[in-house]
Design a protein around this motif. Structure first.
Motif, short mmCIF file in Angstrom:
data_model
loop_
_atom_site.label_atom_id
_atom_site.label_comp_id
_atom_site.label_asym_id
_atom_site.label_seq_id
_atom_site.Cartn_x
_atom_site.Cartn_y
_atom_site.Cartn_z
N LYS A 55 0.84 -1.20 0.00
CA LYS A 55 0.00 0.00 0.00
C LYS A 55 0.88 1.25 0.00
O LYS A 55 0.62 2.20 -0.75
N LEU A 56 1.92 1.26 0.83
CA LEU A 56 2.86 2.39 0.86
C LEU A 56 3.63 2.51 -0.46
O LEU A 56 3.80 3.61 -0.99
N PHE A 57 4.08 1.37 -0.95
CA PHE A 57 4.86 1.33 -2.19
C PHE A 57 4.05 1.95 -3.33
O PHE A 57 4.55 2.78 -4.08
N ARG A 58 2.80 1.54 -3.43
CA ARG A 58 1.91 2.06 -4.48
C ARG A 58 1.66 3.55 -4.30
O ARG A 58 1.60 4.29 -5.27
N MET B 175 2.17 8.78 -6.55
CA MET B 175 2.41 10.22 -6.38
C MET B 175 3.55 10.72 -7.26
O MET B 175 3.95 11.88 -7.19
N GLY B 176 4.09 9.84 -8.09
CA GLY B 176 5.12 10.25 -9.04
C GLY B 176 6.53 10.18 -8.52
O GLY B 176 7.46 10.66 -9.17
N ALA B 177 6.69 9.60 -7.36
CA ALA B 177 8.03 9.47 -6.79
C ALA B 177 8.57 8.06 -7.07
O ALA B 177 7.85 7.19 -7.55
N ALA B 178 9.83 7.86 -6.76
CA ALA B 178 10.47 6.56 -6.98
C ALA B 178 10.28 5.68 -5.76
O ALA B 178 10.90 5.90 -4.72
#
Length: 185
Positions: A65-68, A73-76
Motif C-alpha cells: 500500500k505504501l509502495f503504491r 504520487m510520481g516518486a520513486a
C-alpha cells in the motif's frame, strides 16, 4: 518525458525517503512474522503459527500500500532489501513479546512520518498515513493482549496449550463499534 514527469511531485524528497524507509520496515516486519510462524510450526503451536502467517500477509499488504502510494504520487518507490530477522526463540512467550516490540517500533516509525508530513505541510500524505495510525492501534492491541495471556494464564504445560487455543480469538473491536475491544467468545 517520463523522467520529467517523475521529477514533478508534490511530495518533498525527505518525505519520499521516510516513506521508502517505512516500506522497508513493513517488509522486515513481514519477514519477521514468517520466521515466528516457522518457529511456532516447528514447536507444534499451530494456532500461533497461523496467527503469524496472517500477520506476515498483513505486513506485506501494508508495504505494498505504501509502495503504491509513493509510486502513484510520481516518486520513486524503492523495492526494499530485507536484512536478517530473528529465527530462533527460547519460548512461545518470547515470540509474542518480540511481536509486540516490533509493533511498537512500527507505530513509532509511523508517528515520525506523520510529524514529518505536518512539518512539510504535506497534507495528502498525512491523510494517507491516518489509515496506518488506526491500523497500529489494532496491531498493538492484538500483540499486547497475546502477551497478557502469558501473564494471566502462566507459561508452562497446559497453560501454553490454552494460550495457543486462545490466540485466534483475540480480536480488536474499534471503540464505538459496539464494544471497546476484547476477545470473541
Amino acid at each position: 518525458m517520463k523522467d520529467l514527469m517523475r521529477q514533478r511531485t508534490s511530495i518533498k524528497p525527505e518525505i519520499i525517503d521516510i516513506l521508502n524507509e517505512q516500506v522497508r520496515i513493513e517488509a522486515t516486519a513481514s519477514a519477521a512474522y514468517l520466521a515466528m510462524a516457522a518457529w511456532c510450526d516447528q514447536h507444534g503451536w499451530d494456532n500461533s503459527a497461523d496467527h503469524f502467517y496472517t500477520q506476515a500477509d498483513e505486513e506485506r499488504m501494508h508495504m505494498l500500500k505504501l509502495f503504491r502510494y509513493v509510486s502513484d504520487m510520481g516518486a520513486a518507490a524503492i523495492s526494499p532489501q530485507v536484512g536478517e530477522v530473528q529465527h530462533d526463540f527460547s519460548t512461545l512467550k518470547e515470540v509474542f513479546e518480540t511481536a509486540l516490540d516490533n509493533e511498537i517500533h512500527v507505530t513509532e516509525s509511523i508517528n515520525k512520518i506523520v510529524v514529518a508530513c505536518r512539518n512539510a505541510n504535506d497534507f495528502a500524505t498525512e491523510s494517507f498515513m491516518q489509515w496506518y495510525v488506526q491500523e497500529q492501534v489494532e496491531e498493538e492491541y492484538v500483540a499486547r493482549r497475546a502477551v497478557e495471556l502469558f501473564d494471566i494464564m502462566g507459561d508452562s504445560g497446559m497453560d501454553l496449550i490454552l494460550i495457543d487455543e486462545r490466540i485466534p480469538k483475540i480480536v480488536y473491536q474499534e471503540a464505538g463499534a459496539g464494544a471497546e475491544g476484547g476477545e470473541e467468545a
